[in-house]
Write an enzyme that holds these catalytic residues in place. Structure first.
Site, PDB file in Angstrom:
ATOM      1  NE  ARG A 153      36.693  37.445  42.765  1.00  0.00           N
ATOM      2  CZ  ARG A 153      35.949  38.222  41.985  1.00  0.00           C
ATOM      3  NH1 ARG A 153      35.268  39.229  42.525  1.00  0.00           N
ATOM      4  NH2 ARG A 153      35.895  38.022  40.682  1.00  0.00           N
ATOM      5  CE  LYS A 177      40.114  38.109  41.549  1.00  0.00           C
ATOM      6  NZ  LYS A 177      40.608  36.998  40.702  1.00  0.00           N
ATOM      7  CG  HIS A 246      37.166  30.612  45.923  1.00  0.00           C
ATOM      8  ND1 HIS A 246      37.034  31.981  46.085  1.00  0.00           N
ATOM      9  CD2 HIS A 246      37.141  30.393  44.579  1.00  0.00           C
ATOM     10  CE1 HIS A 246      36.963  32.553  44.895  1.00  0.00           C
ATOM     11  NE2 HIS A 246      37.020  31.616  43.967  1.00  0.00           N
ATOM     12  NE  ARG A 249      34.024  33.952  43.142  1.00  0.00           N
ATOM     13  CZ  ARG A 249      33.480  35.050  42.611  1.00  0.00           C
ATOM     14  NH1 ARG A 249      32.531  35.700  43.254  1.00  0.00           N
ATOM     15  NH2 ARG A 249      33.889  35.495  41.435  1.00  0.00           N
ATOM     16  CG  HIS A 272      33.571  35.528  36.705  1.00  0.00           C
ATOM     17  ND1 HIS A 272      33.000  34.272  36.581  1.00  0.00           N
ATOM     18  CD2 HIS A 272      34.355  35.470  37.824  1.00  0.00           C
ATOM     19  CE1 HIS A 272      33.423  33.496  37.558  1.00  0.00           C
ATOM     20  NE2 HIS A 272      34.230  34.194  38.324  1.00  0.00           N
ATOM     21  CE1 TYR A 281      32.206  27.792  39.640  1.00  0.00           C
ATOM     22  CE2 TYR A 281      32.092  29.759  38.278  1.00  0.00           C
ATOM     23  CZ  TYR A 281      32.560  29.099  39.398  1.00  0.00           C
ATOM     24  OH  TYR A 281      33.376  29.764  40.277  1.00  0.00           O
TER      25      TYR A 281
END
Length: 317
Positions: A153, A177, A246, A249, A272, A281
């Site tokens: 990210r 995150k 992004h 990514r 994730h 994806y």
């Protein structure tokens, strides 16, 4: 705040920010997002002359409706409501609210669109537009190759410290995150470009400064997310490749899956929390996937690098 003589917007925001950091243990990025969203809400309360301690569910519904009419996107609105729920918990702990009425407000279900993905050839065209004869160009070449090679990210790339780069092992220790850490491998090209940046360009940019950040600007200070975004816009214009940071990514994830990596491994590499986030994806057009399959990520067509990278990626899952 109207009617609350001891409360001001700056003081409430400062207390809320401390609560998010020290009590809720949110990441700095989440804290910044929530603080901004709550400030908009407090300004609205001030405009409508509503006491913070007297806010009702109806007031919150009026506020959400106002946000919709001012053009707020569904995804942004969902984040705003999450911020209000967290703010409500804070106000309950401070005895300003008897209960958290924000939890009664439903978040809109944002329609998820398929991510934009670049082919390997388009990634190469984008990176080839960088002028690598200057220290800043060498930095950009390493930066965007690393984002692509490791699926970072933009916030993760900006916050990456020197100590988290393990060149010999071709590994990054990334803090994502929720302050969750993960190990991510990077390819041979990223290694070569990083080595050149660290040994040649970074000392010229940093000069006598001894900062911890891997990527620095022309003043030797940490490169910000905004700085990365602005540089990418310039690169987009020079290369003719329409994309966002992004997008690199997204391309990383799609190329891995197209090359045969399993979904769980890609989930770990992307950081994730939910596998469902990674599954988007798998919905890329089948013909597009077949095209990507011809060149496995991230060797840019180099067989020796492909084999090595595939082993690294699968081992990390």
């Amino acid at each position: 705040m109207p009617g609350d003589t001891t409360l001001t917007i700056p003081s409430v925001l400062a207390q809320f920010e401390q609560d998010l950091l020290l009590v809720e243990r949110h990441s700095a990025l989440t804290v910044s997002t929530y603080r901004t969203a709550v400030e908009v809400f407090l300004r609205w309360c001030q405009q409508e002359r509503i006491k913070l301690s007297a806010v009702t569910v109806r007031d919150l519904l009026y506020y959400v409706t106002w946000r919709k009419t001012t053009g707020c996107m569904e995804l942004t609105l969902a984040k705003n409501i999450s911020a209000l729920r967290s703010f409500g918990e804070f106000l309950v702990r401070k005895n300003l609210w008897a209960e958290n009425c924000a939890v009664l407000i439903d978040r809109p279900k944002a329609h998820r669109t398929l991510p934009q993905v670049l082919s390997v050839e388009r990634v190469e065209a984008l990176l080839a537009a960088i002028d690598t004869t200057t220290p800043l160009g060498i930095r950009d070449d390493a930066l965007f190759e690393l984002i692509y090679s490791s699926g970072l990210r933009i916030s993760e790339a900006a916050a990456l410290p020197m100590r988290s780069v393990h060149l010999k092992e071709r590994l990054l220790l990334v803090r994502g995150k929720g302050d969750k850490e993960r190990l991510v491998p990077f390819g041979e090209r990223a290694y070569e470009k990083l080595l050149r940046y660290i040994t040649v360009a970074r000392p010229q940019l940093a000069k006598n400064k001894t900062g911890a950040s891997l990527f620095v600007n022309y003043r030797g200070e940490p490169l910000s997310r905004k700085g990365i975004w602005k540089r990418f816009q310039e690169l987009e214009a020079m290369s003719g490749v329409q994309a966002k940071v992004h997008t690199l990514r997204h391309s990383f994830a799609t190329h891995l899956l197209a090359g045969g990596a399993d979904l769980r491994s890609v989930q770990e590499l992307l950081g994730h929390a939910d596998l469902a986030t990674t599954q988007i994806y798998t919905h890329i057009d089948d013909r597009q996937l077949r095209d990507y399959h011809r060149t496995y990520f991230p060797g840019h067509g180099r067989t020796d690098v492909q084999d090595k990278t595939e082993g690294d990626c699968l081992a990390s899952g």
